[in-house]
Write a protein that holds these residues in place. Sequence first.
Motif, PDB file in Angstrom:
ATOM      1  N   ALA A  32      -4.015  -4.232 -26.845  1.00 33.95           N
ATOM      2  CA  ALA A  32      -5.241  -5.028 -27.661  1.00 33.95           C
ATOM      3  C   ALA A  32      -6.116  -3.813 -28.241  1.00 33.95           C
ATOM      4  O   ALA A  32      -6.957  -4.017 -29.089  1.00 33.95           O
ATOM      5  CB  ALA A  32      -6.034  -5.843 -26.677  1.00 33.95           C
ATOM      6  N   LYS A  34      -5.579  -1.155 -29.302  1.00 33.25           N
ATOM      7  CA  LYS A  34      -5.022  -0.368 -30.373  1.00 33.25           C
ATOM      8  C   LYS A  34      -4.473  -1.532 -31.341  1.00 33.25           C
ATOM      9  O   LYS A  34      -4.020  -1.222 -32.319  1.00 33.25           O
ATOM     10  CB  LYS A  34      -3.578   0.201 -30.093  1.00 33.25           C
ATOM     11  CG  LYS A  34      -3.838   1.524 -28.969  1.00 33.25           C
ATOM     12  CD  LYS A  34      -4.202   2.659 -29.898  1.00 33.25           C
ATOM     13  CE  LYS A  34      -4.302   3.788 -28.796  1.00 33.25           C
ATOM     14  NZ  LYS A  34      -4.820   5.136 -29.601  1.00 33.25           N
ATOM     15  N   ARG A  35      -5.173  -2.480 -31.299  1.00 31.06           N
ATOM     16  CA  ARG A  35      -5.032  -3.586 -32.159  1.00 31.06           C
ATOM     17  C   ARG A  35      -3.566  -3.811 -32.586  1.00 31.06           C
ATOM     18  O   ARG A  35      -3.222  -4.045 -33.802  1.00 31.06           O
ATOM     19  CB  ARG A  35      -5.876  -3.149 -33.466  1.00 31.06           C
ATOM     20  CG  ARG A  35      -7.143  -2.819 -33.126  1.00 31.06           C
ATOM     21  CD  ARG A  35      -7.928  -4.152 -33.422  1.00 31.06           C
ATOM     22  NE  ARG A  35      -9.483  -4.028 -32.798  1.00 31.06           N
ATOM     23  CZ  ARG A  35     -10.061  -4.867 -32.361  1.00 31.06           C
ATOM     24  NH1 ARG A  35      -9.998  -6.021 -33.199  1.00 31.06           N
ATOM     25  NH2 ARG A  35     -11.274  -4.511 -31.920  1.00 31.06           N
ATOM     26  N   LEU A  36      -2.460  -3.806 -31.663  1.00 34.81           N
ATOM     27  CA  LEU A  36      -1.158  -4.217 -32.061  1.00 34.81           C
ATOM     28  C   LEU A  36      -1.212  -5.616 -32.554  1.00 34.81           C
ATOM     29  O   LEU A  36      -1.766  -6.364 -31.820  1.00 34.81           O
ATOM     30  CB  LEU A  36      -0.423  -3.766 -30.780  1.00 34.81           C
ATOM     31  CG  LEU A  36      -0.513  -2.117 -30.531  1.00 34.81           C
ATOM     32  CD1 LEU A  36       0.702  -1.969 -29.461  1.00 34.81           C
ATOM     33  CD2 LEU A  36      -0.241  -1.445 -31.556  1.00 34.81           C
ATOM     34  N   ASP A  37       0.375  -5.946 -33.096  1.00 34.55           N
ATOM     35  CA  ASP A  37       0.526  -7.199 -33.060  1.00 34.55           C
ATOM     36  C   ASP A  37       1.154  -7.816 -32.137  1.00 34.55           C
ATOM     37  O   ASP A  37       1.338  -7.199 -30.928  1.00 34.55           O
ATOM     38  CB  ASP A  37       1.090  -7.376 -34.393  1.00 34.55           C
ATOM     39  CG  ASP A  37       2.319  -6.677 -34.686  1.00 34.55           C
ATOM     40  OD1 ASP A  37       2.925  -6.250 -33.812  1.00 34.55           O
ATOM     41  OD2 ASP A  37       2.951  -6.302 -35.736  1.00 34.55           O
ATOM     42  N   GLY A  40       4.074  -5.845 -30.807  1.00 28.99           N
ATOM     43  CA  GLY A  40       3.622  -4.560 -30.151  1.00 28.99           C
ATOM     44  C   GLY A  40       2.970  -4.899 -28.636  1.00 28.99           C
ATOM     45  O   GLY A  40       3.212  -4.298 -27.770  1.00 28.99           O
TER      46      GLY A  40
END
Lengths: 212, 212, 212
Positions: A32, A34-37, A40
């Motif tokens: 979260a 790292k703003r992964l989707d 990720g």
Amino acid sequence: MQELLHWFQHLSVVIESGAVLAGALSGLLAAAHKRLDLVGVFTVAFLTAFGGGTLRDLLLDQRPFFWVEHQHWLWFLLALCLLAVLFMRQRHFEPTERAMQWPDALGLGLFAAIGVSKALAVGMPELVAVLMGVVTGVFGGVLRDVVCNEIPSAFNDHKPYAICAFVGGWAYVGWWHWSGSSEQAMLLCVVLTFGLRALALWRNWVVPAWKI
Amino acid sequence: MQELLHWFQHLSVVIESGAVLAGALSGLLAAAHKRLDLVGVFTVAFLTAFGGGTLRDLLLDQRPFFWVEHQHWLWFLLALCLLAVLFMRQRHFEPTERAMQWPDALGLGLFAAIGVSKALAVGMPELVAVLMGVVTGVFGGVLRDVVCNEIPSAFNDHKPYAICAFVGGWAYVGWWHWSGSSEQAMLLCVVLTFGLRALALWRNWVVPAWKI
Amino acid sequence: MQELLHWFQHLSVVIESGAVLAGALSGLLAAAHKRLDLVGVFTVAFLTAFGGGTLRDLLLDQRPFFWVEHQHWLWFLLALCLLAVLFMRQRHFEPTERAMQWPDALGLGLFAAIGVSKALAVGMPELVAVLMGVVTGVFGGVLRDVVCNEIPSAFNDHKPYAICAFVGGWAYVGWWHWSGSSEQAMLLCVVLTFGLRALALWRNWVVPAWKI
């Protein structure tokens, strides 16, 4: 004593579940940040929860992996990631992190004990077995940080984590040699590792830095 | 010739020890630059010293690993890390790095030769065997840099390192085909790889860059 | 139908070649962006093209790897890297990337199908088999990005890629259970994964972000 061990056997399933959950949530939070989707998030949660044991089994050439044998954990992880992405918000992060410290510390002890025990079972020398215990407990987080493009926090936060598992692993080996009982050794390893980690958290212990 | 080979057999233990030491110290220094704690220092030193051979053995599905068979190297590494953290200071870094260039270059040749020989022994095709030699010599440093969150210097410093091992590996394969003697091939590979690497260091050779 | 499958068998060699080429070129371009030298260019191209399948085979404990069995692909990759460094310039990058989207999408489907099929063949449970399909198609790019010191784009670009392979993998498993024909299942997986990926590219689909 016999009763204690019997009770511990049941308890260890609970500890294991708590540890996997703690690993998965730690991966979720890192993803979260790292703003992964969604892909990720799932991958990082998976690596944090199962990466240590998987690396150990790769090195020891043992199969099946935990997550192959216990497929339901993968379904659980998928559901957890979906629910987290839908419902978890910034304000939940810090309390989650704090709440997970204790199951994580218990899990560190159990993972170390499992790692040592599996390595001894395939005839590894003692130091290697202890290191396999440490790898089981620590390398999930290392893989999480490598994928998130950070230096692994286990290597630079100067807090005793791997070291607790290292001490606990030697306690396992020592007791196992002395008493011959791997159940007792396992219990000792969990208690000692957890105790050290709890003390380290409580007293804010710091590993001395390299004064360069 | 027979005597030379006999002498080389003894020498190779010395070269190997020098190469492991060079790897460990290179890892130590990288860890120090990144301000890692003791756990990080040991792990990075371990990965640099043993990572290449371990990756090769994983790919070739060979066991035991070098550090499992020679457990004393792990104890040595632990002691080395402790001593370094206690006594090594900034002013020692640069001389250490410089002094390690030569054992490292010798080790590159020996590791390449060992890699090629192990890969041929399990029936790998020639190009794969040569690449396994390169992996043995080079991927310790690659793993060090990945964990330290850097692009591997073996991939972007434009200095001939892997390429020396690649040439040496082909010399091994060629001589082995021609003469049938793996000892002679090994000796040739070490001498040629070391010679190329020494020339590259001495003459400051640079691999031509991709003119984008 | 029989004829279609026969035709597909031949076609799959073409798709596979296209996918390996797309992977290698994607690695080449990433390496160029990071100004890697020839060693880095080859390694990153190799990892992108063969890393996913190699990781799958490591996890499933299967040998030989694709690039050991088909050594000519390594020679091809070496030649491709040399030619690229000699003749490829900035102005070729963007058209190459665009042209590779379609062979890459086809390859994603084929790699997913191969991964699922190999995992089922060694008795993996269904979800694990589907994940092995995804790993085959996606982890080449993940390794490329880790070595290039980036967060894997598969984890944070919010474009459906792994998800297409995931859906295609389940289609494989479902059809295989229903019809018993792994050839038909393979064909379905390729068509569905490619169709989804093509739609995603065409319509600019985006995976919903975690609203933190």
